[in-house]
Design a protein around this motif. Structure first.
Motif, PDB file in Angstrom:
ATOM      1  N   ILE A 272     -37.354  -9.510  10.116  1.00 19.00           N
ATOM      2  CA  ILE A 272     -36.536  -8.452  10.732  1.00 19.00           C
ATOM      3  C   ILE A 272     -35.096  -8.604  10.245  1.00 19.00           C
ATOM      4  O   ILE A 272     -34.450  -9.616  10.513  1.00 19.00           O
ATOM      5  CB  ILE A 272     -36.595  -8.552  12.273  1.00 19.00           C
ATOM      6  CG1 ILE A 272     -38.053  -8.557  12.742  1.00 19.00           C
ATOM      7  CG2 ILE A 272     -35.834  -7.402  12.922  1.00 19.00           C
ATOM      8  CD1 ILE A 272     -38.296  -9.464  13.909  1.00 19.00           C
ATOM      9  N   HIS A 273     -34.615  -7.601   9.524  1.00 17.47           N
ATOM     10  CA  HIS A 273     -33.299  -7.680   8.886  1.00 17.47           C
ATOM     11  C   HIS A 273     -32.159  -7.441   9.869  1.00 17.47           C
ATOM     12  O   HIS A 273     -32.366  -7.077  11.031  1.00 17.47           O
ATOM     13  CB  HIS A 273     -33.207  -6.669   7.729  1.00 17.47           C
ATOM     14  CG  HIS A 273     -33.287  -5.237   8.174  1.00 17.47           C
ATOM     15  ND1 HIS A 273     -32.217  -4.568   8.713  1.00 17.47           N
ATOM     16  CD2 HIS A 273     -34.315  -4.347   8.168  1.00 17.47           C
ATOM     17  CE1 HIS A 273     -32.573  -3.329   9.011  1.00 17.47           C
ATOM     18  NE2 HIS A 273     -33.844  -3.172   8.702  1.00 17.47           N
ATOM     19  N   GLY A 274     -30.948  -7.628   9.382  1.00 17.07           N
ATOM     20  CA  GLY A 274     -29.758  -7.447  10.192  1.00 17.07           C
ATOM     21  C   GLY A 274     -29.008  -6.167   9.879  1.00 17.07           C
ATOM     22  O   GLY A 274     -29.497  -5.283   9.163  1.00 17.07           O
TER      23      GLY A 274
ATOM     24  N   SER B 170     -35.108  -4.207   4.426  1.00 18.65           N
ATOM     25  CA  SER B 170     -36.092  -5.275   4.253  1.00 18.65           C
ATOM     26  C   SER B 170     -35.963  -5.973   2.901  1.00 18.65           C
ATOM     27  O   SER B 170     -36.395  -7.112   2.748  1.00 18.65           O
ATOM     28  CB  SER B 170     -37.504  -4.714   4.423  1.00 18.65           C
ATOM     29  OG  SER B 170     -37.726  -3.640   3.523  1.00 18.65           O
TER      30      SER B 170
ATOM     31  N   SER C 277     -42.531  -6.764   6.629  1.00 14.53           N
ATOM     32  CA  SER C 277     -41.156  -6.445   7.025  1.00 14.53           C
ATOM     33  C   SER C 277     -41.061  -4.949   7.268  1.00 14.53           C
ATOM     34  O   SER C 277     -41.924  -4.180   6.834  1.00 14.53           O
ATOM     35  CB  SER C 277     -40.159  -6.883   5.946  1.00 14.53           C
ATOM     36  OG  SER C 277     -40.458  -6.272   4.705  1.00 14.53           O
TER      37      SER C 277
ATOM     38  N   LEU D 287     -35.385  -1.055   9.849  1.00 16.36           N
ATOM     39  CA  LEU D 287     -34.865  -0.484  11.088  1.00 16.36           C
ATOM     40  C   LEU D 287     -33.876   0.629  10.739  1.00 16.36           C
ATOM     41  O   LEU D 287     -33.100   0.498   9.792  1.00 16.36           O
ATOM     42  CB  LEU D 287     -34.160  -1.564  11.908  1.00 16.36           C
ATOM     43  CG  LEU D 287     -35.024  -2.762  12.323  1.00 16.36           C
ATOM     44  CD1 LEU D 287     -34.156  -3.839  12.956  1.00 16.36           C
ATOM     45  CD2 LEU D 287     -36.126  -2.337  13.282  1.00 16.36           C
TER      46      LEU D 287
ATOM     47  N   ASN E 159     -29.327   1.555  10.383  1.00 13.55           N
ATOM     48  CA  ASN E 159     -29.055   0.120  10.274  1.00 13.55           C
ATOM     49  C   ASN E 159     -27.554  -0.189  10.226  1.00 13.55           C
ATOM     50  O   ASN E 159     -27.145  -1.240   9.745  1.00 13.55           O
ATOM     51  CB  ASN E 159     -29.737  -0.446   9.022  1.00 13.55           C
ATOM     52  CG  ASN E 159     -29.186   0.148   7.737  1.00 13.55           C
ATOM     53  OD1 ASN E 159     -28.605   1.220   7.750  1.00 13.55           O
ATOM     54  ND2 ASN E 159     -29.390  -0.536   6.624  1.00 13.55           N
TER      55      ASN E 159
ATOM     56  N   LEU F  48     -39.318  -2.030  16.465  1.00 13.97           N
ATOM     57  CA  LEU F  48     -40.064  -3.251  16.149  1.00 13.97           C
ATOM     58  C   LEU F  48     -41.373  -3.286  16.919  1.00 13.97           C
ATOM     59  O   LEU F  48     -42.438  -3.562  16.347  1.00 13.97           O
ATOM     60  CB  LEU F  48     -39.205  -4.470  16.482  1.00 13.97           C
ATOM     61  CG  LEU F  48     -39.876  -5.842  16.414  1.00 13.97           C
ATOM     62  CD1 LEU F  48     -40.380  -6.134  15.010  1.00 13.97           C
ATOM     63  CD2 LEU F  48     -38.898  -6.931  16.871  1.00 13.97           C
TER      64      LEU F  48
ATOM     65  N   GLY G  88     -36.019 -13.406  12.463  1.00 11.36           N
ATOM     66  CA  GLY G  88     -34.960 -12.411  12.605  1.00 11.36           C
ATOM     67  C   GLY G  88     -33.668 -12.907  11.985  1.00 11.36           C
ATOM     68  O   GLY G  88     -33.198 -14.005  12.301  1.00 11.36           O
TER      69      GLY G  88
ATOM     70  N   GLY H 269     -30.988  -8.963  13.474  1.00 10.59           N
ATOM     71  CA  GLY H 269     -32.439  -8.927  13.631  1.00 10.59           C
ATOM     72  C   GLY H 269     -32.955  -9.969  14.608  1.00 10.59           C
ATOM     73  O   GLY H 269     -33.985  -9.769  15.249  1.00 10.59           O
TER      74      GLY H 269
ATOM     75  N   VAL I  28     -32.501  -8.312  17.987  1.00 15.39           N
ATOM     76  CA  VAL I  28     -33.527  -7.274  18.133  1.00 15.39           C
ATOM     77  C   VAL I  28     -34.857  -7.932  18.504  1.00 15.39           C
ATOM     78  O   VAL I  28     -35.560  -7.492  19.421  1.00 15.39           O
ATOM     79  CB  VAL I  28     -33.657  -6.457  16.829  1.00 15.39           C
ATOM     80  CG1 VAL I  28     -34.878  -5.531  16.881  1.00 15.39           C
ATOM     81  CG2 VAL I  28     -32.387  -5.645  16.575  1.00 15.39           C
TER      82      VAL I  28
ATOM     83  N   SER J 171     -28.027 -15.782  13.848  1.00 17.08           N
ATOM     84  CA  SER J 171     -27.986 -14.711  14.846  1.00 17.08           C
ATOM     85  C   SER J 171     -26.891 -14.994  15.873  1.00 17.08           C
ATOM     86  O   SER J 171     -26.749 -16.137  16.319  1.00 17.08           O
ATOM     87  CB  SER J 171     -29.335 -14.570  15.557  1.00 17.08           C
ATOM     88  OG  SER J 171     -30.311 -14.084  14.669  1.00 17.08           O
TER      89      SER J 171
END
Length: 203
Positions: free
Chosen positions: A13-15, A20, A39, A42, A45, A58, A76, A80, A83, A105
Motif C-alpha cells: 500500500i503506497h503513500g 504502486s 498492490s 489509491l 493520491n 483498500l 504500508g 499507506g 490507511v 509511517s
C-alpha cells in the motif's frame, strides 16, 4: 509468479503522491523469494481525500481480489501505513491480516503535513483527531505480527521517531532518506524478514 504455499499473499500500500510503481523493486524482490505480491493504486493520491476513504478502497480491493478465508499480510509505506491501520482497526481487517509492516509511517503525525491543506494531510498532522482516535486503541495491533521499519534520516516524517509505535516491533535502519525506504536493500531485507517471522501465539 512463483509462490510458496506457506506464505500469505502480500499486499503493498503506497503513500501520498505515489502509486504502486514505487514498489517495483520490492515486489520483484519478494516475488523472487516466493511470495505472491499485489498492490493497488489509491485515488486520489494527493492527500485531498480522507484516509478513511482510502482505507475503504483498500477494503474493497481485498474483498474483490481475495477469498474471504484467505489470510493476508500488509505492507504500508508512509501514509499507506495509516490507511492500513484504519482498515485493520476500524474496518475489520484485523480479523484476516496476520502480518502488518509499516515503513516510515507517521503514527504520531508529521510536521511536514502542515505544508498542505488536503483532508488527508490535515489528518497526518501531530495531534489530529484521526491519529488520536487510531492511537487510542493501537494495542489492538498487538494481535498481529506488527513491525515498524523506519530511518532516523527521514526528512518527510518529522520527527522521524513518529514512525515508532509501542504496539510494533521496532526496526531502525540507516537509510537516506524517506523515498529510499521502498527500494534500499536494507529495507527489502527487513521486509522479507518480517514477512518470514512465525506468527505470534496468543492466549
Amino acid at each position: 509468479m512463483n509462490s510458496n504455499s506457506s506464505y500469505n499473499p502480500v499486499l503493498l500500500i503506497h503513500g501520498i503522491f505515489r502509486k504502486s510503481g514505487i514498489f517495483n523493486k520490492m515486489s520483484g524482490h519478494l516475488t523472487q523469494l516466493g511470495w505472491s505480491v499485489y498492490s493497488l493504486d489509491l485515488a486520489p493520491n494527493w492527500g485531498n481525500t480522507t484516509l478513511e476513504e482510502l482505507a475503504q478502497q483498500l477494503a474493497d480491493y481485498i474483498d474483490t481480489n481475495f477469498d474471504p478465508e484467505q489470510p493476508l499480510d500488509l505492507v504500508g509505506l508512509s501514509m499507506g501505513g495509516l490507511v492500513a491501520r484504519y482498515y485493520l482497526q476500524r474496518l475489520g481487517g484485523i480479523n484476516r491480516v496476520q502480518r502488518f509492516i509499516a515503513i516510515s509511517s507517521p503514527h504520531s503525525g508529521t510536521w511536514t503535513a502542515y505544508t498542505l491543506w488536503g483532508k488527508g494531510c490535515v489528518q497526518m498532522r501531530p495531534g489530529s483527531v484521526f491519529l488520536e482516535d487510531l492511537n487510542r486503541d493501537a494495542n489492538l495491533l498487538k494481535k498481529l505480527n506488527f513491525t515498524s521499519i523506519w530511518t532516523p534520516w527521514d526528512f518527510i516524517i518529522v520527527p522521524a521517531s513518529s514512525s515508532q509505535i509501542s504496539a510494533a516491533k521496532d526496526v531502525k535502519l540507516s537509510v537516506f532518506a524517506h523515498a529510499m525506504m521502498a527500494r534500499n536493500s536494507r529495507s527489502l531485507k527487513a521486509v522479507a524478514e518480517a514477512l518470514s517471522e512465525p506468527l505470534q501465539v496468543h492466549d
